[in-house]
Design a protein around this motif. Structure first.
Motif, PDB file in Angstrom:
ATOM      1  N   MET A 120      47.243   7.706 -11.937  1.00  0.00           N
ATOM      2  CA  MET A 120      48.115   6.667 -11.668  1.00  0.00           C
ATOM      3  C   MET A 120      48.453   5.772 -11.312  1.00  0.00           C
ATOM      4  SD  MET A 120      51.417   5.506 -15.121  1.00  0.00           S
ATOM      5  CE  MET A 120      50.224   5.732 -16.565  1.00  0.00           C
ATOM      6  N   LEU A 121      48.574   4.096 -10.939  1.00  0.00           N
ATOM      7  CA  LEU A 121      48.880   3.933  -9.213  1.00  0.00           C
ATOM      8  C   LEU A 121      49.720   3.010 -10.149  1.00  0.00           C
ATOM      9  CD1 LEU A 121      45.458   2.854  -7.949  1.00  0.00           C
ATOM     10  CD2 LEU A 121      46.463   4.915  -8.366  1.00  0.00           C
ATOM     11  N   MET A 122      51.443   2.935  -9.677  1.00  0.00           N
ATOM     12  CA  MET A 122      52.582   2.630 -10.637  1.00  0.00           C
ATOM     13  C   MET A 122      52.955   1.569  -9.819  1.00  0.00           C
ATOM     14  SD  MET A 122      54.309   5.020 -12.630  1.00  0.00           S
ATOM     15  CE  MET A 122      53.800   6.790 -11.658  1.00  0.00           C
ATOM     16  N   ALA A 171      39.980  -9.630  -8.668  1.00  0.00           N
ATOM     17  CA  ALA A 171      39.580  -9.622  -7.753  1.00  0.00           C
ATOM     18  C   ALA A 171      39.188  -7.834  -7.738  1.00  0.00           C
ATOM     19  CB  ALA A 171      38.868 -10.054  -6.292  1.00  0.00           C
ATOM     20  N   PHE A 172      40.515  -7.582  -7.555  1.00  0.00           N
ATOM     21  CA  PHE A 172      40.644  -5.794  -7.146  1.00  0.00           C
ATOM     22  C   PHE A 172      40.457  -5.841  -8.928  1.00  0.00           C
ATOM     23  CE2 PHE A 172      43.810  -2.602  -7.189  1.00  0.00           C
ATOM     24  CZ  PHE A 172      43.122  -1.736  -6.755  1.00  0.00           C
ATOM     25  N   LYS A 173      40.352  -5.900  -9.815  1.00  0.00           N
ATOM     26  CA  LYS A 173      40.031  -5.107 -10.797  1.00  0.00           C
ATOM     27  C   LYS A 173      38.821  -5.084 -10.723  1.00  0.00           C
ATOM     28  CE  LYS A 173      40.893  -4.804 -15.641  1.00  0.00           C
ATOM     29  NZ  LYS A 173      39.907  -6.419 -16.181  1.00  0.00           N
ATOM     30  N   GLU A 174      38.584  -6.292 -10.386  1.00  0.00           N
ATOM     31  CA  GLU A 174      36.649  -6.683 -10.856  1.00  0.00           C
ATOM     32  C   GLU A 174      36.322  -5.511 -10.089  1.00  0.00           C
ATOM     33  OE1 GLU A 174      36.218 -10.485 -10.158  1.00  0.00           O
ATOM     34  OE2 GLU A 174      36.519 -11.030 -12.010  1.00  0.00           O
ATOM     35  N   TRP A 221      41.894   3.256  -2.571  1.00  0.00           N
ATOM     36  CA  TRP A 221      42.112   2.144  -3.164  1.00  0.00           C
ATOM     37  C   TRP A 221      43.222   1.496  -3.556  1.00  0.00           C
ATOM     38  CZ3 TRP A 221      38.951  -0.804  -5.667  1.00  0.00           C
ATOM     39  CH2 TRP A 221      37.070   0.204  -6.038  1.00  0.00           C
ATOM     40  N   VAL A 222      44.611   2.055  -3.626  1.00  0.00           N
ATOM     41  CA  VAL A 222      46.598   1.864  -2.933  1.00  0.00           C
ATOM     42  C   VAL A 222      46.249   0.541  -2.260  1.00  0.00           C
ATOM     43  CG1 VAL A 222      48.394   2.505  -2.620  1.00  0.00           C
ATOM     44  CG2 VAL A 222      47.317   3.560  -4.431  1.00  0.00           C
ATOM     45  N   LEU A 223      45.101   1.077  -0.878  1.00  0.00           N
ATOM     46  CA  LEU A 223      45.260   0.396   0.555  1.00  0.00           C
ATOM     47  C   LEU A 223      45.183  -0.820   0.529  1.00  0.00           C
ATOM     48  CD1 LEU A 223      45.477   3.221   3.297  1.00  0.00           C
ATOM     49  CD2 LEU A 223      47.132   2.344   2.046  1.00  0.00           C
ATOM     50  N   ARG A 224      43.911  -1.314  -0.898  1.00  0.00           N
ATOM     51  CA  ARG A 224      43.325  -1.975  -0.972  1.00  0.00           C
ATOM     52  C   ARG A 224      43.689  -3.545  -1.833  1.00  0.00           C
ATOM     53  NH1 ARG A 224      37.069  -0.909  -2.053  1.00  0.00           N
ATOM     54  NH2 ARG A 224      37.338  -2.846  -2.666  1.00  0.00           N
ATOM     55  N   MET A 225      44.913  -2.497  -2.366  1.00  0.00           N
ATOM     56  CA  MET A 225      45.567  -3.523  -3.246  1.00  0.00           C
ATOM     57  C   MET A 225      45.897  -4.394  -2.843  1.00  0.00           C
ATOM     58  SD  MET A 225      47.884  -0.906  -5.529  1.00  0.00           S
ATOM     59  CE  MET A 225      47.832  -1.570  -7.365  1.00  0.00           C
ATOM     60  N   PRO A 226      45.912  -6.455  -3.141  1.00  0.00           N
ATOM     61  CA  PRO A 226      45.798  -7.587  -3.064  1.00  0.00           C
ATOM     62  C   PRO A 226      47.808  -7.028  -2.964  1.00  0.00           C
ATOM     63  CG  PRO A 226      45.233  -7.490  -5.245  1.00  0.00           C
ATOM     64  CD  PRO A 226      45.305  -6.161  -4.552  1.00  0.00           C
ATOM     65  N   VAL A 282      56.097  -1.047  -2.920  1.00  0.00           N
ATOM     66  CA  VAL A 282      56.213   0.319  -3.624  1.00  0.00           C
ATOM     67  C   VAL A 282      55.037   0.673  -4.962  1.00  0.00           C
ATOM     68  CG1 VAL A 282      57.147   2.671  -3.485  1.00  0.00           C
ATOM     69  CG2 VAL A 282      58.457   0.916  -2.835  1.00  0.00           C
ATOM     70  N   VAL A 283      54.099   1.938  -4.249  1.00  0.00           N
ATOM     71  CA  VAL A 283      52.770   2.320  -5.344  1.00  0.00           C
ATOM     72  C   VAL A 283      53.036   3.238  -5.194  1.00  0.00           C
ATOM     73  CG1 VAL A 283      50.635   1.789  -6.156  1.00  0.00           C
ATOM     74  CG2 VAL A 283      51.564  -0.109  -4.972  1.00  0.00           C
ATOM     75  N   GLU A 284      53.380   4.241  -6.630  1.00  0.00           N
ATOM     76  CA  GLU A 284      53.543   5.499  -6.362  1.00  0.00           C
ATOM     77  C   GLU A 284      51.901   5.581  -6.849  1.00  0.00           C
ATOM     78  OE1 GLU A 284      56.345   8.484  -8.912  1.00  0.00           O
ATOM     79  OE2 GLU A 284      56.890   6.571  -8.189  1.00  0.00           O
TER      80      GLU A 284
END
Length: 142
Positions: free
Chosen positions: A4-6, A29-32, A95-100, A109-111
């Motif tokens: 889970m990416l929170m 686009a990230f979700k796609e 994947w987190v590092l690619r989040m917009p 912050v993304v946990e």
């Protein structure tokens, strides 16, 4: 492994300020990209904490206390989450590092947390019933 990416909320998010059109398109686009890679499981955004209710259970039992939002401090706010299914924590981190993330809205912050698989109780009961039936049939054959 499922992770889970929170996404932790910011003051901007709690104030109900929506991102730009470009930011919205970048999230889509990230979700796609997650879907195309075959790792996407689910994703949701939460309303600001001002619309929430918190239930606090005291240690040792007793009646729970109800608290209406908004909640403080800011580090506890969660804006949304995404669940992905990848092979390693390192892959989840990639994947987190690619989040917009929206620029100019302070620290983001993304946990990342690994989800523990829960056994399906109904399936487990069916398997146990099938095993018992099989044992009965085997004992009849003996």
């Amino acid at each position: 492994m499922r992770f889970m990416l929170m996404m932790k909320a910011t003051g901007y998010y709690e104030a109900g300020l929506q991102g730009s059109r470009e930011q919205c398109e970048a999230r889509i686009a990230f979700k796609e990209n997650l879907e195309e890679a075959g790792v996407f499981q689910s994703a949701e955004e939460l309303l600001p904490s001002s619309s929430g209710l918190r239930v606090v259970f005291p240690p040792g039992g007793g009646a729970p206390a109800m608290q209406s939002g908004p909640f403080l401090p800011e580090q506890e706010w969660i804006a949304g989450y995404t669940v992905i299914d990848v092979n390693t924590e390192e892959e989840a981190l990639k994947w987190v590092l690619r989040m917009p993330l929206p620029p100019g809205q302070g620290e983001h912050v993304v946990e990342i947390r690994r989800l523990e698989a829960m056994k399906d109780v109904a399936l487990d009961a069916r398997v146990q019933a099938l095993r018992a039936d099989l044992q009965d049939q085997l004992s009849l054959l003996k």
